[in-house]
Write a protein that holds these residues in place. Structure first.
Motif, PDB file in Angstrom:
ATOM      1  N   ASP A  31       0.840  -1.202   0.000  1.00 27.42           N
ATOM      2  CA  ASP A  31       0.000   0.000   0.000  1.00 27.42           C
ATOM      3  C   ASP A  31       0.872   1.247   0.000  1.00 27.42           C
ATOM      4  O   ASP A  31       0.855   2.039   0.926  1.00 27.42           O
ATOM      5  CB  ASP A  31      -0.966  -0.007   1.177  1.00 27.42           C
ATOM      6  N   ASP A  32       1.616   1.390  -1.064  1.00 27.17           N
ATOM      7  CA  ASP A  32       2.514   2.535  -1.203  1.00 27.17           C
ATOM      8  C   ASP A  32       1.698   3.810  -1.457  1.00 27.17           C
ATOM      9  O   ASP A  32       0.564   3.916  -1.048  1.00 27.17           O
ATOM     10  CB  ASP A  32       3.501   2.292  -2.352  1.00 27.17           C
ATOM     11  N   ASP A  33       2.287   4.742  -2.179  1.00 33.29           N
ATOM     12  CA  ASP A  33       1.642   6.025  -2.446  1.00 33.29           C
ATOM     13  C   ASP A  33       0.304   5.872  -3.163  1.00 33.29           C
ATOM     14  O   ASP A  33      -0.654   6.552  -2.850  1.00 33.29           O
ATOM     15  CB  ASP A  33       2.566   6.926  -3.274  1.00 33.29           C
ATOM     16  N   GLU A  34       0.275   4.999  -4.148  1.00 32.20           N
ATOM     17  CA  GLU A  34      -0.981   4.779  -4.863  1.00 32.20           C
ATOM     18  C   GLU A  34      -1.397   3.321  -4.710  1.00 32.20           C
ATOM     19  O   GLU A  34      -0.562   2.437  -4.555  1.00 32.20           O
ATOM     20  CB  GLU A  34      -0.844   5.155  -6.335  1.00 32.20           C
ATOM     21  N   PRO A  35      -2.701   3.068  -4.730  1.00 32.67           N
ATOM     22  CA  PRO A  35      -3.193   1.697  -4.516  1.00 32.67           C
ATOM     23  C   PRO A  35      -2.679   0.734  -5.590  1.00 32.67           C
ATOM     24  O   PRO A  35      -2.557   1.092  -6.762  1.00 32.67           O
ATOM     25  CB  PRO A  35      -4.709   1.835  -4.603  1.00 32.67           C
ATOM     26  N   PHE A  36      -2.369  -0.482  -5.152  1.00 32.10           N
ATOM     27  CA  PHE A  36      -1.906  -1.526  -6.064  1.00 32.10           C
ATOM     28  C   PHE A  36      -3.047  -1.872  -7.022  1.00 32.10           C
ATOM     29  O   PHE A  36      -4.205  -1.973  -6.608  1.00 32.10           O
ATOM     30  CB  PHE A  36      -1.497  -2.764  -5.259  1.00 32.10           C
ATOM     31  N   GLU A  37      -2.718  -2.058  -8.298  1.00 32.06           N
ATOM     32  CA  GLU A  37      -3.748  -2.327  -9.312  1.00 32.06           C
ATOM     33  C   GLU A  37      -4.346  -3.725  -9.137  1.00 32.06           C
ATOM     34  O   GLU A  37      -3.630  -4.722  -9.052  1.00 32.06           O
ATOM     35  CB  GLU A  37      -3.153  -2.204 -10.713  1.00 32.06           C
ATOM     36  N   ILE A  38      -5.672  -3.761  -9.100  1.00 39.14           N
ATOM     37  CA  ILE A  38      -6.410  -5.021  -9.029  1.00 39.14           C
ATOM     38  C   ILE A  38      -7.231  -5.148 -10.306  1.00 39.14           C
ATOM     39  O   ILE A  38      -7.981  -4.233 -10.658  1.00 39.14           O
ATOM     40  CB  ILE A  38      -7.332  -5.075  -7.796  1.00 39.14           C
ATOM     41  N   GLU A  39      -7.055  -6.272 -10.990  1.00 42.26           N
ATOM     42  CA  GLU A  39      -7.828  -6.515 -12.213  1.00 42.26           C
ATOM     43  C   GLU A  39      -9.181  -7.101 -11.850  1.00 42.26           C
ATOM     44  O   GLU A  39      -9.301  -7.861 -10.888  1.00 42.26           O
ATOM     45  CB  GLU A  39      -7.071  -7.474 -13.137  1.00 42.26           C
ATOM     46  N   ARG A  40     -10.182  -6.750 -12.644  1.00 42.18           N
ATOM     47  CA  ARG A  40     -11.535  -7.252 -12.429  1.00 42.18           C
ATOM     48  C   ARG A  40     -12.022  -7.917 -13.703  1.00 42.18           C
ATOM     49  O   ARG A  40     -11.838  -7.384 -14.790  1.00 42.18           O
ATOM     50  CB  ARG A  40     -12.487  -6.107 -12.084  1.00 42.18           C
TER      51      ARG A  40
END
Length: 148
Positions: free
Chosen positions: A34-43
């Motif tokens: 959970d760095d500066d921007e949220p980790f990308e989650i594919e849907r």
């Protein structure tokens, strides 16, 4: 942990029609950096046997620091010793380490083996043999235990 003997980690869970998508995503994020921007989650949307909507949430973690983060979360397992003992059963001939993690516990911020979230890590092994992969996975898990 200087070297990470995992090429990548895939995390995947399903969000059924009866579940709150934000809560399921939050459970998956328990394991993600959970760095500066949220980790990308594919849907990806799918359909159940009775026509109900199923949303598949997945994330591939490839950067070494991010893989370290995922592994550090595994170190919180109460059954960590059991996990190490079961490595021969959890590593495939394709040098992949499989775990199933409890989605409900993850939503609460806890890490437990269970149902709901699939962890698949591609273990680095040269030669690419199961025995070498088990040995490498054991080495990294033992290092994790020592750091805790």
């Amino acid at each position: 942990m200087p070297q990470i003997p995992l090429h990548y980690v895939d995390l995947r869970t399903f969000c059924y029609a009866t579940e709150d998508e934000k809560r399921v995503e939050e459970a998956l994020r328990t394991f993600l950096p959970d760095d500066d921007e949220p980790f990308e989650i594919e849907r990806a949307e799918s359909e159940g046997h009775y026509g109900d909507r199923i949303l598949v949430l997945s994330a591939r973690v490839e950067k070494a620091d991010d893989v370290r983060h995922v592994l550090s979360r595994l170190a919180d397992l109460e059954s960590f010793d059991e996990l190490i003992d079961e490595l021969d059963e959890r590593v495939t001939e394709n040098t992949e380490l499989f775990l199933r993690l409890d989605k409900q516990a993850a939503f609460a911020g806890d890490v437990r083996l269970g149902e709901g979230i699939t962890f698949r890590g591609k273990v680095e092994a040269y030669p690419a043999k199961k025995e070498q992969a088990v040995e490498n996975a054991e080495e990294v898990l033992e290092r994790l235990r020592e750091q805790e």
